[in-house]
Design a protein around this motif. Structure first.
Motif, PDB file in Angstrom:
ATOM      1  N   GLY A   1     -21.832   6.806  -1.963  1.00 16.24           N
ATOM      2  CA  GLY A   1     -20.417   6.562  -2.197  1.00 16.24           C
ATOM      3  C   GLY A   1     -19.612   6.698  -0.924  1.00 16.24           C
ATOM      4  O   GLY A   1     -20.150   6.950   0.156  1.00 16.24           O
ATOM      5  N   ALA A   2     -18.305   6.550  -1.065  1.00 16.30           N
ATOM      6  CA  ALA A   2     -17.424   6.622   0.095  1.00 16.30           C
ATOM      7  C   ALA A   2     -16.029   7.051  -0.317  1.00 16.30           C
ATOM      8  O   ALA A   2     -15.528   6.651  -1.375  1.00 16.30           O
ATOM      9  CB  ALA A   2     -17.352   5.262   0.800  1.00 16.30           C
ATOM     10  N   VAL A   3     -15.439   7.885   0.526  1.00 16.30           N
ATOM     11  CA  VAL A   3     -13.998   8.126   0.450  1.00 16.30           C
ATOM     12  C   VAL A   3     -13.317   6.919   1.077  1.00 16.30           C
ATOM     13  O   VAL A   3     -13.606   6.563   2.222  1.00 16.30           O
ATOM     14  CB  VAL A   3     -13.611   9.410   1.196  1.00 16.30           C
ATOM     15  CG1 VAL A   3     -12.100   9.614   1.157  1.00 16.30           C
ATOM     16  CG2 VAL A   3     -14.329  10.614   0.596  1.00 16.30           C
TER      17      VAL A   3
ATOM     18  N   SER B   1     -21.575   2.731  -4.506  1.00 19.90           N
ATOM     19  CA  SER B   1     -21.079   2.507  -5.866  1.00 19.90           C
ATOM     20  C   SER B   1     -20.165   3.607  -6.400  1.00 19.90           C
ATOM     21  O   SER B   1     -19.604   3.455  -7.474  1.00 19.90           O
ATOM     22  CB  SER B   1     -22.256   2.329  -6.834  1.00 19.90           C
ATOM     23  OG  SER B   1     -23.080   3.479  -6.847  1.00 19.90           O
ATOM     24  N   LYS B   2     -20.014   4.728  -5.690  1.00 18.33           N
ATOM     25  CA  LYS B   2     -19.072   5.777  -6.115  1.00 18.33           C
ATOM     26  C   LYS B   2     -17.948   5.824  -5.093  1.00 18.33           C
ATOM     27  O   LYS B   2     -18.185   6.103  -3.912  1.00 18.33           O
ATOM     28  CB  LYS B   2     -19.755   7.141  -6.213  1.00 18.33           C
ATOM     29  CG  LYS B   2     -18.822   8.235  -6.738  1.00 18.33           C
ATOM     30  CD  LYS B   2     -19.497   9.588  -6.767  1.00 18.33           C
ATOM     31  CE  LYS B   2     -20.503   9.712  -7.865  1.00 18.33           C
ATOM     32  NZ  LYS B   2     -19.881   9.734  -9.212  1.00 18.33           N
ATOM     33  N   PHE B   3     -16.724   5.566  -5.527  1.00 18.51           N
ATOM     34  CA  PHE B   3     -15.606   5.459  -4.610  1.00 18.51           C
ATOM     35  C   PHE B   3     -14.537   6.492  -4.919  1.00 18.51           C
ATOM     36  O   PHE B   3     -14.192   6.726  -6.073  1.00 18.51           O
ATOM     37  CB  PHE B   3     -15.017   4.043  -4.657  1.00 18.51           C
ATOM     38  CG  PHE B   3     -16.046   2.995  -4.342  1.00 18.51           C
ATOM     39  CD1 PHE B   3     -16.668   2.963  -3.104  1.00 18.51           C
ATOM     40  CD2 PHE B   3     -16.438   2.065  -5.299  1.00 18.51           C
ATOM     41  CE1 PHE B   3     -17.633   2.023  -2.816  1.00 18.51           C
ATOM     42  CE2 PHE B   3     -17.405   1.120  -5.021  1.00 18.51           C
ATOM     43  CZ  PHE B   3     -18.016   1.095  -3.775  1.00 18.51           C
ATOM     44  N   VAL B   4     -14.036   7.098  -3.852  1.00 20.62           N
ATOM     45  CA  VAL B   4     -12.996   8.113  -3.946  1.00 20.62           C
ATOM     46  C   VAL B   4     -11.787   7.572  -3.195  1.00 20.62           C
ATOM     47  O   VAL B   4     -11.761   7.565  -1.964  1.00 20.62           O
ATOM     48  CB  VAL B   4     -13.471   9.446  -3.340  1.00 20.62           C
ATOM     49  CG1 VAL B   4     -12.382  10.502  -3.487  1.00 20.62           C
ATOM     50  CG2 VAL B   4     -14.768   9.910  -3.994  1.00 20.62           C
ATOM     51  N   LEU B   5     -10.812   7.074  -3.922  1.00 21.99           N
ATOM     52  CA  LEU B   5      -9.630   6.484  -3.304  1.00 21.99           C
ATOM     53  C   LEU B   5      -8.741   7.583  -2.746  1.00 21.99           C
ATOM     54  O   LEU B   5      -8.574   8.644  -3.363  1.00 21.99           O
ATOM     55  CB  LEU B   5      -8.855   5.646  -4.317  1.00 21.99           C
ATOM     56  CG  LEU B   5      -9.652   4.557  -5.046  1.00 21.99           C
ATOM     57  CD1 LEU B   5      -8.739   3.757  -5.968  1.00 21.99           C
ATOM     58  CD2 LEU B   5     -10.361   3.640  -4.060  1.00 21.99           C
ATOM     59  N   ALA B   6      -8.175   7.317  -1.573  1.00 20.26           N
ATOM     60  CA  ALA B   6      -7.385   8.345  -0.889  1.00 20.26           C
ATOM     61  C   ALA B   6      -6.123   7.720  -0.304  1.00 20.26           C
ATOM     62  O   ALA B   6      -6.172   7.127   0.781  1.00 20.26           O
ATOM     63  CB  ALA B   6      -8.206   8.997   0.213  1.00 20.26           C
ATOM     64  N   PRO B   7      -4.991   7.821  -0.998  1.00 20.79           N
ATOM     65  CA  PRO B   7      -3.736   7.336  -0.403  1.00 20.79           C
ATOM     66  C   PRO B   7      -3.419   8.146   0.843  1.00 20.79           C
ATOM     67  O   PRO B   7      -3.655   9.357   0.891  1.00 20.79           O
ATOM     68  CB  PRO B   7      -2.709   7.568  -1.512  1.00 20.79           C
ATOM     69  CG  PRO B   7      -3.297   8.651  -2.365  1.00 20.79           C
ATOM     70  CD  PRO B   7      -4.780   8.476  -2.301  1.00 20.79           C
ATOM     71  N   LEU B   8      -2.895   7.476   1.863  1.00 21.43           N
ATOM     72  CA  LEU B   8      -2.653   8.162   3.128  1.00 21.43           C
ATOM     73  C   LEU B   8      -1.499   9.153   3.056  1.00 21.43           C
ATOM     74  O   LEU B   8      -1.374  10.029   3.907  1.00 21.43           O
ATOM     75  CB  LEU B   8      -2.393   7.134   4.229  1.00 21.43           C
ATOM     76  CG  LEU B   8      -3.606   6.280   4.609  1.00 21.43           C
ATOM     77  CD1 LEU B   8      -3.238   5.306   5.710  1.00 21.43           C
ATOM     78  CD2 LEU B   8      -4.774   7.155   5.058  1.00 21.43           C
ATOM     79  N   ALA B   9      -0.662   9.021   2.053  1.00 28.74           N
ATOM     80  CA  ALA B   9       0.449   9.958   1.870  1.00 28.74           C
ATOM     81  C   ALA B   9       0.690  10.121   0.376  1.00 28.74           C
ATOM     82  O   ALA B   9       0.421   9.199  -0.403  1.00 28.74           O
ATOM     83  CB  ALA B   9       1.712   9.442   2.558  1.00 28.74           C
ATOM     84  N   PRO B  10       1.164  11.288  -0.067  1.00 30.20           N
ATOM     85  CA  PRO B  10       1.445  11.463  -1.491  1.00 30.20           C
ATOM     86  C   PRO B  10       2.493  10.455  -1.957  1.00 30.20           C
ATOM     87  O   PRO B  10       3.526  10.284  -1.302  1.00 30.20           O
ATOM     88  CB  PRO B  10       1.980  12.895  -1.574  1.00 30.20           C
ATOM     89  CG  PRO B  10       1.531  13.558  -0.316  1.00 30.20           C
ATOM     90  CD  PRO B  10       1.473  12.495   0.724  1.00 30.20           C
TER      91      PRO B  10
END
Length: 300
Positions: free
Chosen positions: A216-218, A269-278
């Motif tokens: 997976g990936a962030v 196949s496992k994804f961790v979405l990370a917005p750059l700011a809240p």
């Protein structure tokens, strides 16, 4: 291939209202998991504390670290801490470990010199597995010594699929030798594929196998241009792999679907979405992300 999509908490001072909105929204919208990064010298909450808070608010989403630093912690205490959290979360914990950031402040906080981290890690991780599975552990090593030590409670399943982070070749080979999965970060699709192949090769050489759905990936994503401080942070995070086109590493929301599809083609196949700011409003953010990419998830 089973595709799962979760979310990482932003790197920001803990906000109970924001975290509550995020975890309840993930559960409501059908996302797979919540992940919390660790940085002792940064503003974000401690991952175990944040995930315990999230566990109390939810019943379905899985809970992971992205990733937790292991060198500098005592394995017996980590084993108890994470098994306790897993029990309270009814078996939803996904531990992921790393050596820690290449940062003098982080190394000072954990009390481990950079050149010592790998050897400590390689002794500590197998000990964690033993504490979670065995009634008593006896071990005489270079860094840890235990004599018939009992650590309770055990995790809900008396063990975990343990994931690891890392980007350098030596870290990827260690992942193949020791872990059950690889969680990349800030990678292009081509780098994700290369890393997956290297992990699989190292696992095969060690007589092991990492399941194909355990890669997976962030995935950070942006809204508009990058602020200068974020661009600087991205440059530091890319130090091992070198520069890459922005859209290959941090797509905007409109390009997130095609970016995830390319990562799937690369074998992740496992994804961790990370917005750059809240975001200003988590309900709106999650609804828009749901509409953009959640149809790619194969299990909801």
């Amino acid at each position: 291939m089973i595709v799962r999509i979760g979310y990482n908490t932003p790197a920001a001072v803990p906000d109970p209202d924001g975290l509550t909105a995020l975890v309840l929204g993930l559960e409501r919208e059908g996302f797979d998991s919540l992940w919390v990064s660790e940085r002792a010298t940064g503003p974000s909450a401690d991952p175990v504390v944040a995930l315990t808070y999230a566990a109390a608010l939810t019943t379905r989403i899985k809970l992971g670290m992205s990733v937790m630093t292991l060198p500098g912690r005592r394995p017996a205490l980590v084993a108890k801490e994470l098994a306790s959290l897993d029990r309270l979360a009814r078996g939803r914990l996904l531990p992921a470990f790393g050596l820690g950031l290449r940062n003098a402040g982080e190394q000072q906080a954990f009390g481990v010199r950079r050149e010592e981290r790998a050897a400590i890690f390689e002794e500590a991780l197998p000990l964690l597995r033993r504490f979670w599975a065995e009634d008593e552990v006896t071990h005489q090593g270079a860094h840890f010594q235990y004599d018939a030590l009992r650590v309770l409670p055990k995790p809900a399943k008396r063990g975990f699929d343990v994931w690891m982070g890392g980007a350098a070749d030596v870290e990827l080979r260690r992942t193949g030798r020791l872990s059950d999965g690889w969680l990349a970060a800030f990678v292009t699709p081509a780098e994700g594929e290369r890393g997956r192949l290297l992990v699989q090769q190292a696992a095969a050489e060690a007589g092991r196998e990492v399941e194909e759905e355990h890669f997976g990936a962030v995935v950070p994503y942006r809204r508009g241009p990058l602020p200068p401080e974020v661009e600087s942070r991205l440059t530091r995070s890319r130090a091992v792999r070198g520069p890459a086109p922005l859209d290959e590493v941090v797509p905007d929301l409109d390009g997130l679907e095609s970016h995830l599809k390319r990562l799937v083609e690369a074998g992740l196949s496992k994804f961790v979405l990370a917005p750059l700011a809240p975001p200003a409003d988590w309900d709106t953010e999650l609804a828009e992300t749901r509409d953009a990419v959640l149809h790619l998830q194969t299990v909801r």
